[in-house]
Design a protein around this motif. Structure first.
Motif, PDB file in Angstrom:
ATOM      1  N   ARG A 196       4.827  25.802 -18.082  1.00 46.77           N
ATOM      2  CA  ARG A 196       5.566  24.579 -19.312  1.00 46.77           C
ATOM      3  C   ARG A 196       4.868  23.284 -19.272  1.00 46.77           C
ATOM      4  NH1 ARG A 196      10.493  26.917 -18.825  1.00 46.77           N
ATOM      5  NH2 ARG A 196      11.002  24.795 -17.207  1.00 46.77           N
ATOM      6  N   ARG A 197       4.113  22.417 -18.834  1.00 40.74           N
ATOM      7  CA  ARG A 197       3.381  21.030 -18.277  1.00 40.74           C
ATOM      8  C   ARG A 197       2.046  21.788 -18.663  1.00 40.74           C
ATOM      9  NH1 ARG A 197       0.488  18.984 -14.366  1.00 40.74           N
ATOM     10  NH2 ARG A 197       0.256  20.876 -12.992  1.00 40.74           N
ATOM     11  N   VAL A 198       1.315  22.579 -18.348  1.00 34.28           N
ATOM     12  CA  VAL A 198       0.075  22.965 -18.274  1.00 34.28           C
ATOM     13  C   VAL A 198      -0.213  23.121 -19.668  1.00 34.28           C
ATOM     14  CG1 VAL A 198      -1.707  25.181 -18.663  1.00 34.28           C
ATOM     15  CG2 VAL A 198      -0.606  24.290 -16.232  1.00 34.28           C
ATOM     16  N   GLU A 199       1.064  24.373 -20.350  1.00 31.81           N
ATOM     17  CA  GLU A 199       0.497  24.257 -22.258  1.00 31.81           C
ATOM     18  C   GLU A 199       0.615  22.555 -22.458  1.00 31.81           C
ATOM     19  OE1 GLU A 199       3.437  26.724 -22.842  1.00 31.81           O
ATOM     20  OE2 GLU A 199       2.418  28.100 -22.523  1.00 31.81           O
ATOM     21  N   ARG A 200       1.601  22.291 -22.474  1.00 32.34           N
ATOM     22  CA  ARG A 200       1.836  20.938 -23.086  1.00 32.34           C
ATOM     23  C   ARG A 200       0.680  19.841 -22.468  1.00 32.34           C
ATOM     24  NH1 ARG A 200       6.757  20.333 -20.904  1.00 32.34           N
ATOM     25  NH2 ARG A 200       6.062  19.117 -19.263  1.00 32.34           N
ATOM     26  N   GLU A 201      -0.268  19.832 -22.250  1.00 32.34           N
ATOM     27  CA  GLU A 201      -1.439  18.678 -21.800  1.00 32.34           C
ATOM     28  C   GLU A 201      -2.191  19.750 -22.642  1.00 32.34           C
ATOM     29  OE1 GLU A 201      -2.206  19.561 -17.613  1.00 32.34           O
ATOM     30  OE2 GLU A 201      -0.457  17.883 -16.953  1.00 32.34           O
ATOM     31  N   ASP A 202      -2.530  21.223 -23.023  1.00 29.49           N
ATOM     32  CA  ASP A 202      -3.473  21.860 -23.098  1.00 29.49           C
ATOM     33  C   ASP A 202      -3.810  21.363 -24.709  1.00 29.49           C
ATOM     34  OD1 ASP A 202      -4.566  23.087 -20.863  1.00 29.49           O
ATOM     35  OD2 ASP A 202      -3.482  24.970 -21.383  1.00 29.49           O
ATOM     36  N   GLU A 203      -1.802  21.158 -25.273  1.00 32.38           N
ATOM     37  CA  GLU A 203      -1.641  20.607 -26.633  1.00 32.38           C
ATOM     38  C   GLU A 203      -2.344  19.480 -27.039  1.00 32.38           C
ATOM     39  OE1 GLU A 203       2.579  21.231 -27.491  1.00 32.38           O
ATOM     40  OE2 GLU A 203       1.944  23.547 -27.386  1.00 32.38           O
ATOM     41  N   GLU A 204      -1.631  17.737 -25.977  1.00 37.90           N
ATOM     42  CA  GLU A 204      -2.415  16.880 -25.535  1.00 37.90           C
ATOM     43  C   GLU A 204      -4.047  16.648 -25.989  1.00 37.90           C
ATOM     44  OE1 GLU A 204      -0.333  14.893 -22.423  1.00 37.90           O
ATOM     45  OE2 GLU A 204       1.773  15.180 -23.718  1.00 37.90           O
ATOM     46  N   MET A 205      -4.167  17.948 -25.015  1.00 37.68           N
ATOM     47  CA  MET A 205      -6.206  17.262 -24.827  1.00 37.68           C
ATOM     48  C   MET A 205      -6.497  17.935 -26.653  1.00 37.68           C
ATOM     49  SD  MET A 205      -7.458  19.057 -21.410  1.00 37.68           S
ATOM     50  CE  MET A 205      -8.815  18.655 -21.523  1.00 37.68           C
ATOM     51  N   ALA A 206      -5.813  19.425 -27.429  1.00 35.33           N
ATOM     52  CA  ALA A 206      -6.293  20.062 -28.599  1.00 35.33           C
ATOM     53  C   ALA A 206      -6.469  18.352 -29.660  1.00 35.33           C
ATOM     54  CB  ALA A 206      -5.643  20.963 -28.553  1.00 35.33           C
ATOM     55  N   LYS A 207      -5.203  17.899 -29.953  1.00 33.09           N
ATOM     56  CA  LYS A 207      -5.054  16.709 -31.018  1.00 33.09           C
ATOM     57  C   LYS A 207      -5.887  15.473 -30.570  1.00 33.09           C
ATOM     58  CE  LYS A 207       0.125  17.989 -30.912  1.00 33.09           C
ATOM     59  NZ  LYS A 207       1.655  17.236 -31.153  1.00 33.09           N
ATOM     60  N   ARG A 208      -6.276  15.117 -29.328  1.00 34.93           N
ATOM     61  CA  ARG A 208      -7.159  14.172 -29.369  1.00 34.93           C
ATOM     62  C   ARG A 208      -8.513  15.061 -29.784  1.00 34.93           C
ATOM     63  NH1 ARG A 208      -4.317  13.773 -24.081  1.00 34.93           N
ATOM     64  NH2 ARG A 208      -6.343  14.649 -23.238  1.00 34.93           N
ATOM     65  N   ALA A 209      -8.910  15.782 -29.424  1.00 34.51           N
ATOM     66  CA  ALA A 209     -10.445  16.872 -29.776  1.00 34.51           C
ATOM     67  C   ALA A 209     -10.265  16.272 -31.063  1.00 34.51           C
ATOM     68  CB  ALA A 209     -10.215  17.751 -28.802  1.00 34.51           C
ATOM     69  N   PHE A 210      -9.254  17.187 -32.153  1.00 36.26           N
ATOM     70  CA  PHE A 210      -9.597  17.265 -33.400  1.00 36.26           C
ATOM     71  C   PHE A 210      -9.025  15.625 -34.021  1.00 36.26           C
ATOM     72  CE2 PHE A 210      -9.184  21.822 -32.183  1.00 36.26           C
ATOM     73  CZ  PHE A 210     -10.551  22.193 -32.277  1.00 36.26           C
ATOM     74  N   THR A 211      -8.539  15.018 -33.382  1.00 33.17           N
ATOM     75  CA  THR A 211      -8.086  14.244 -34.220  1.00 33.17           C
ATOM     76  C   THR A 211      -9.604  13.075 -34.908  1.00 33.17           C
ATOM     77  OG1 THR A 211      -5.959  14.215 -34.061  1.00 33.17           O
ATOM     78  CG2 THR A 211      -6.681  12.069 -35.100  1.00 33.17           C
ATOM     79  N   THR A 212      -9.745  12.444 -36.454  1.00 32.39           N
ATOM     80  CA  THR A 212     -10.494  11.768 -35.688  1.00 32.39           C
ATOM     81  C   THR A 212     -10.670   9.813 -35.621  1.00 32.39           C
ATOM     82  OG1 THR A 212      -9.681  10.407 -38.107  1.00 32.39           O
ATOM     83  CG2 THR A 212     -11.544  12.889 -38.307  1.00 32.39           C
ATOM     84  N   GLU A 213     -11.357   8.983 -35.351  1.00 29.32           N
ATOM     85  CA  GLU A 213     -11.053   7.365 -34.645  1.00 29.32           C
ATOM     86  C   GLU A 213      -9.892   6.796 -36.153  1.00 29.32           C
ATOM     87  OE1 GLU A 213     -15.327   5.921 -35.035  1.00 29.32           O
ATOM     88  OE2 GLU A 213     -15.854   7.319 -33.709  1.00 29.32           O
ATOM     89  N   THR A 214     -10.062   7.207 -36.661  1.00 31.16           N
ATOM     90  CA  THR A 214      -9.075   6.595 -37.806  1.00 31.16           C
ATOM     91  C   THR A 214      -7.590   6.902 -37.932  1.00 31.16           C
ATOM     92  OG1 THR A 214      -9.221   8.308 -39.925  1.00 31.16           O
ATOM     93  CG2 THR A 214     -10.832   5.705 -39.506  1.00 31.16           C
ATOM     94  N   GLY A 215      -7.517   8.093 -37.030  1.00 31.61           N
ATOM     95  CA  GLY A 215      -6.231   9.200 -36.665  1.00 31.61           C
ATOM     96  C   GLY A 215      -5.933   9.947 -37.541  1.00 31.61           C
ATOM     97  N   GLU A 216      -6.862  10.564 -38.592  1.00 28.92           N
ATOM     98  CA  GLU A 216      -6.655  11.500 -39.407  1.00 28.92           C
ATOM     99  C   GLU A 216      -6.658  12.894 -38.742  1.00 28.92           C
ATOM    100  OE1 GLU A 216      -9.325  10.731 -43.139  1.00 28.92           O
ATOM    101  OE2 GLU A 216      -8.581   9.011 -43.648  1.00 28.92           O
ATOM    102  N   ARG A 217      -6.180  14.205 -38.894  1.00 33.27           N
ATOM    103  CA  ARG A 217      -6.349  14.994 -38.413  1.00 33.27           C
ATOM    104  C   ARG A 217      -7.541  15.729 -39.427  1.00 33.27           C
ATOM    105  NH1 ARG A 217      -1.575  18.995 -37.059  1.00 33.27           N
ATOM    106  NH2 ARG A 217      -2.655  20.806 -35.697  1.00 33.27           N
ATOM    107  N   VAL A 218      -8.692  16.617 -38.993  1.00 24.82           N
ATOM    108  CA  VAL A 218      -9.500  17.496 -39.173  1.00 24.82           C
ATOM    109  C   VAL A 218      -8.396  19.069 -39.875  1.00 24.82           C
ATOM    110  CG1 VAL A 218     -11.588  18.377 -39.006  1.00 24.82           C
ATOM    111  CG2 VAL A 218     -11.584  16.516 -37.826  1.00 24.82           C
ATOM    112  N   ARG A 219      -9.060  19.159 -41.208  1.00 17.74           N
ATOM    113  CA  ARG A 219      -8.336  20.195 -41.554  1.00 17.74           C
ATOM    114  C   ARG A 219      -9.739  21.135 -41.554  1.00 17.74           C
ATOM    115  NH1 ARG A 219      -7.090  22.364 -46.860  1.00 17.74           N
ATOM    116  NH2 ARG A 219      -8.679  20.708 -47.371  1.00 17.74           N
ATOM    117  N   ARG A 220      -9.256  22.181 -41.085  1.00 21.49           N
ATOM    118  CA  ARG A 220      -9.857  23.686 -40.804  1.00 21.49           C
ATOM    119  C   ARG A 220     -10.064  24.294 -42.592  1.00 21.49           C
ATOM    120  NH1 ARG A 220      -7.935  28.283 -36.576  1.00 21.49           N
ATOM    121  NH2 ARG A 220      -8.646  26.483 -35.528  1.00 21.49           N
ATOM    122  N   LEU A 221     -11.043  24.389 -42.966  1.00 19.00           N
ATOM    123  CA  LEU A 221     -11.554  25.532 -44.019  1.00 19.00           C
ATOM    124  C   LEU A 221     -10.561  26.649 -44.044  1.00 19.00           C
ATOM    125  CD1 LEU A 221     -14.605  24.052 -45.082  1.00 19.00           C
ATOM    126  CD2 LEU A 221     -12.187  23.197 -46.084  1.00 19.00           C
TER     127      LEU A 221
END
Length: 275
Positions: A196-221
């Protein structure tokens, strides 16, 4: 010139056979002849001449005089050698030492210091009893050092055994604190928590990767949100808009290459057809 093989020999009138000296002693007597012989030898050790300070290295060759002394070590004869210094011609004397299996420098030179002889050199004038006492003392010192080394090794082994026992006690106490659960259940819970700890760390890394500098989340088409059919931009429109032109459609049609006219290059002209 006289002949080589003769039947008679000439004896002068004044020949006296009583004056001849016998060079070979009768059998069973002491061998006759001088006790000093001229031999060729090499210096058995490095030495320094006391007269001029010249160093004579080990292995230098000399024409020496060998003398048989009256001294003996048990039944082994002791020989004395006389050589000359290569610089000042001073006489240097040394003799054999069967007891120490070496040579002893007597006079005319001083033997150089040798590290391998420093510890095993026998003191001058030492009797057999004193030598035995000294060897016993040295053996006692060696045995004391061996005992000290054995004690150190035993102490290290005891410390290693104590550490292993402490680790076993700690593991048993942890298992007892687990309550009525089995050890397998405790291990499974630990593995689940780690996953569970590893999964949480993976989710946090994915959020940081798909978030712009202004804090907006990138939407997938989604599949249906692309450009509608029939509204595709032409190559000119794409060029005006600064977009890359679409890649050419591959074709598998056989292309026939046009032959080069090499006759023109060589200056050959074709005649025009008459018909």
């Amino acid at each position: 010139m006289s002949e080589r093989k003769v039947l008679t020999k000439y004896f002068p009138p004044d020949f006296d056979p009583s004056k001849l000296v016998r060079t070979r002693a009768p059998r069973g007597d002491v061998p006759a002849g001088p006790k000093v012989q001229t031999v060729r030898l090499m210096a058995p050790f490095s030495m320094k001449c006391t007269s001029c300070g010249e160093y004579i290295y080990k292995g230098r060759k000399f024409n020496a005089r060998k003398e048989t002394t009256d001294e003996k070590y048990y039944s082994i004869s002791i020989f004395r050698f006389y050589i000359r210094c290569t610089r000042c011609s001073a006489e240097i004397t040394f003799k054999t030492d069967p007891k120490g299996m070496d040579y002893t420098c007597e006079r005319g030179a001083k033997r150089n210091f040798e590290v391998w002889r420093a510890g095993g050199e026998t003191p001058a004038g030492e009797t057999d009893e004193e030598r035995l006492d000294r060897l016993e003392a040295e053996m006692g010192e060696k045995s004391a050092m061996e005992e000290l080394e054995a004690k150190v090794l035993d102490a290290k082994q005891e410390m290693a055994i104590a550490d292993a026992l402490d680790e076993i006690r700690t593991r048993n106490a942890r298992n007892e604190r687990a309550g009525g659960k089995e050890v397998v259940d405790v291990v499974k819970e630990e593995m689940d928590a780690e996953r569970r700890r590893v999964e949480r760390e993976d989710e946090e890394m994915a959020k940081r990767a798909f978030t712009t500098e202004t804090g907006e989340r990138v939407r997938r088409l989604s599949e249906g949100e692309g450009e509608p059919e029939g509204t595709l931009a032409t190559p000119a429109e794409r060029k005006d808009a600064g977009l890359m032109p679409p890649p050419p459609v591959p074709t598998f049609k056989r292309m026939v290459k046009k032959k080069k006219d090499l006759g023109a290059a060589l200056g050959i002209r074709k005649k025009p057809a008459l018909v």
